[in-house]
Scaffold this active site. Structure first.
Site, mmCIF file in Angstrom:
data_model
loop_
_atom_site.group_PDB
_atom_site.id
_atom_site.type_symbol
_atom_site.label_atom_id
_atom_site.label_comp_id
_atom_site.label_asym_id
_atom_site.label_seq_id
_atom_site.Cartn_x
_atom_site.Cartn_y
_atom_site.Cartn_z
ATOM 1 C CB CYS A 113 -0.955 0.008 1.191
ATOM 2 S SG CYS A 113 -2.076 -1.396 1.197
ATOM 3 C CG HIS A 253 -3.098 3.549 2.082
ATOM 4 N ND1 HIS A 253 -3.691 3.173 0.892
ATOM 5 C CD2 HIS A 253 -3.122 2.447 2.883
ATOM 6 C CE1 HIS A 253 -4.056 1.902 0.980
ATOM 7 N NE2 HIS A 253 -3.725 1.446 2.174
ATOM 8 C CG ASN A 283 -6.424 -0.893 1.538
ATOM 9 O OD1 ASN A 283 -5.784 -0.460 0.584
ATOM 10 N ND2 ASN A 283 -5.857 -1.307 2.656
HETATM 11 N N1 COA Z 1 -18.236 -8.841 9.891
HETATM 12 C C1 COA Z 1 -18.670 -9.126 11.124
HETATM 13 N N2 COA Z 1 -17.853 -9.459 12.129
HETATM 14 C C2 COA Z 1 -16.538 -9.505 11.863
HETATM 15 C C3 COA Z 1 -16.017 -9.215 10.602
HETATM 16 C C4 COA Z 1 -16.930 -8.868 9.590
HETATM 17 N N3 COA Z 1 -16.541 -8.560 8.333
HETATM 18 N N4 COA Z 1 -14.678 -9.329 10.632
HETATM 19 C C5 COA Z 1 -14.352 -9.688 11.878
HETATM 20 N N5 COA Z 1 -15.466 -9.792 12.619
HETATM 21 C C6 COA Z 1 -15.590 -10.137 14.026
HETATM 22 C C7 COA Z 1 -14.421 -10.967 14.538
HETATM 23 O O1 COA Z 1 -14.594 -12.330 14.213
HETATM 24 C C8 COA Z 1 -14.491 -10.707 16.011
HETATM 25 O O2 COA Z 1 -15.491 -11.515 16.571
HETATM 26 P P1 COA Z 1 -15.248 -12.225 18.000
HETATM 27 O O3 COA Z 1 -15.082 -11.079 18.979
HETATM 28 O O4 COA Z 1 -16.508 -12.988 18.190
HETATM 29 O O5 COA Z 1 -14.026 -13.048 17.839
HETATM 30 C C9 COA Z 1 -14.960 -9.266 16.100
HETATM 31 O O6 COA Z 1 -15.550 -8.963 14.818
HETATM 32 C C10 COA Z 1 -13.854 -8.285 16.384
HETATM 33 O O7 COA Z 1 -12.766 -8.600 15.531
HETATM 34 P P2 COA Z 1 -11.478 -7.727 15.513
HETATM 35 O O8 COA Z 1 -10.525 -8.273 14.502
HETATM 36 O O9 COA Z 1 -10.983 -7.503 16.921
HETATM 37 O O10 COA Z 1 -12.103 -6.367 14.980
HETATM 38 P P3 COA Z 1 -11.422 -4.971 14.867
HETATM 39 O O11 COA Z 1 -12.188 -4.001 15.667
HETATM 40 O O12 COA Z 1 -9.947 -5.026 15.059
HETATM 41 O O13 COA Z 1 -11.691 -4.622 13.341
HETATM 42 C C11 COA Z 1 -10.449 -4.544 11.305
HETATM 43 C C12 COA Z 1 -11.113 -5.424 12.337
HETATM 44 C C13 COA Z 1 -9.813 -5.429 10.251
HETATM 45 C C14 COA Z 1 -11.525 -3.679 10.650
HETATM 46 C C15 COA Z 1 -9.404 -3.642 12.031
HETATM 47 O O14 COA Z 1 -8.544 -4.419 12.821
HETATM 48 C C16 COA Z 1 -8.582 -2.874 11.050
HETATM 49 O O15 COA Z 1 -9.064 -1.946 10.445
HETATM 50 N N6 COA Z 1 -7.277 -3.200 10.908
HETATM 51 C C17 COA Z 1 -6.422 -2.587 9.941
HETATM 52 C C18 COA Z 1 -6.556 -3.320 8.640
HETATM 53 C C19 COA Z 1 -5.976 -2.565 7.490
HETATM 54 O O16 COA Z 1 -6.403 -1.488 7.191
HETATM 55 N N7 COA Z 1 -5.004 -3.187 6.808
HETATM 56 C C20 COA Z 1 -4.393 -2.660 5.657
HETATM 57 C C21 COA Z 1 -3.352 -1.679 6.027
HETATM 58 S S1 COA Z 1 -2.641 -1.003 4.587
#
Ligand code: COA
Length: 327
Positions: A113, A253, A283
């Site tokens: 990215c 980004h 993204n």
């Molecule tokens: N829909 C519904 N529930 C979802 C889900 C979806 N698409 N994806 C994950 N979950 C659930 C998980 O299974 C978890 O459930 P549990 O508590 O029963 O285990 C819960 O939501 C929380 O998951 P978690 O991973 O802790 O969520 P989060 O608040 O960290 O959000 C992201 C997840 C991916 C949105 C967040 O971590 C994020 O934005 N990370 C950065 C990713 C990114 O931008 N990467 C590229 C960088 S260039």
């Protein structure tokens, strides 16, 4: 002599994947996706399209915008982590599409990215060295081909697209003022596509383990993304002697809304100076900043003399920032 952006272009595939579409494919829902990521819809390339097709179209549009033809280019660089195939590079295919038989050099660059900022550093240095006068730099990705539509934590985040800029040497004021890049390979496993390369070549086992798809530890990535973007932004502004108040626009980004909000609040950038399109694009990795730049120009949000900061973070881990004065 400085390196300026002479023209910009973008290409987004026609098909859009909404959160409602994703609800049919994985156990997710619109509310979760909107509140955790700010994404409503994203583009997905057609079955017969690949990264080089989008890159070629974005490149054509950037050339048109610049009032130039492919014959006027000396170099083509495509930043991508999702080339059409391992070899030849996507840029070789773009070069074939645009330049036909003419033999100008072309190569791909993979900094995920952060690829567009890495590309700006590489291409502007090559122009500054006098080796080339004018280059096409494209950020293009087809991540919907590499995310697992059985992995709800990853597949909702990504979209496809391409953005391009024509860069050239210029004696006029403005241009790229400073660029900082960084990486932390020690965190390689946080965003990783483990199968299909030389360590784990394609095999039944790789397919069964679904290791030909992107894996991500979202939580850890989130924190490092915010920290790295804040730091590299501050360092780059320090290099060029600009303050946050000096900036007219921050093009960050478009990873997800919450990361962008956190970076904006830490840097104390006013809302109006940090445009977002992540709600419509998801993204798009290396394509995200040049697509946003082209949109902002189309909306008349950038004028000659404006001070812009472009800042990115991605797999690798990688990060980068560019201070750019619009010519
Ligand atoms: N829909 C519904 N529930 C979802 C889900 C979806 N698409 N994806 C994950 N979950 C659930 C998980 O299974 C978890 O459930 P549990 O508590 O029963 O285990 C819960 O939501 C929380 O998951 P978690 O991973 O802790 O969520 P989060 O608040 O960290 O959000 C992201 C997840 C991916 C949105 C967040 O971590 C994020 O934005 N990370 C950065 C990713 C990114 O931008 N990467 C590229 C960088 S260039």
């Amino acid at each position: 002599m400085s390196v300026v952006v002479r023209g910009t272009g973008r290409y987004l595939p026609e098909r859009q994947i909404t959160n409602a579409d994703l609800e049919k494919w994985v156990d997710t829902n619109d509310e979760w996706i909107r509140t955790r990521t700010g994404i409503h819809t994203r583009h997905m390339l057609a079955p017969d399209q690949a990264t080089s097709d989008m890159a070629t179209e974005a490149g054509r549009r950037a050339l048109d915008d610049a009032g130039l033809r492919a014959e006027d280019l000396d170099l083509i660089v495509v930043s991508t982590l999702t080339p059409d195939m391992l070899t030849p590079s996507a840029s070789n295919l773009v070069q074939a599409n645009l330049c036909k038989g003419r033999g100008i050099p072309s190569f791909d660059l993979n900094a995920a990215c952060s690829g567009f900022i890495y590309g700006l550093q590489v291409v502007s240095s090559l122009i500054e060295s006098g080796s080339y006068r004018r280059a096409l730099l494209v950020g293009a990705e087809s991540l919907t081909r590499f995310v697992d539509y059985e992995d709800r934590s990853v597949c909702v985040l990504f979209g496809d697209g391409a953005g391009a800029v024509v860069l050239e040497s210029s004696d006029s004021p403005g241009g790229i003022r400073g660029i900082r890049l960084g990486s932390a390979g020690v965190h390689a496993e946080l965003i990783c596509l483990p199968g299909g390369g030389s360590r784990r070549p394609p095999s039944i086992e790789v397919l069964e383990a679904r290791d030909h798809y992107l894996k991500m530890q979202g939580n850890k990535v989130f924190k490092l993304a915010v920290q790295s973007m804040e730091q590299v932004a501050r360092d780059t502004l320090g290099d060029v002697g600009w303050s946050i108040d000096d900036l007219d626009l921050v093009l960050a980004h478009q990873a997800n809304r919450r990361i962008l909000d956190a970076v904006r609040s830490r840097l104390e950038v006013p809302d109006a100076k940090m445009p977002l399109n992540v709600d419509r694009m998801g993204n798009t990795s290396a394509a995200s900043i040049p697509v946003l730049l082209d949109e902002c120009l189309g909306e008349g949000r950038i004028r000659s003399g404006d001070k812009l900061m472009l800042v990115a973070f991605g797999a690798g881990l990688t990060w980068g920032c560019c201070a750019l004065e619009w010519a």
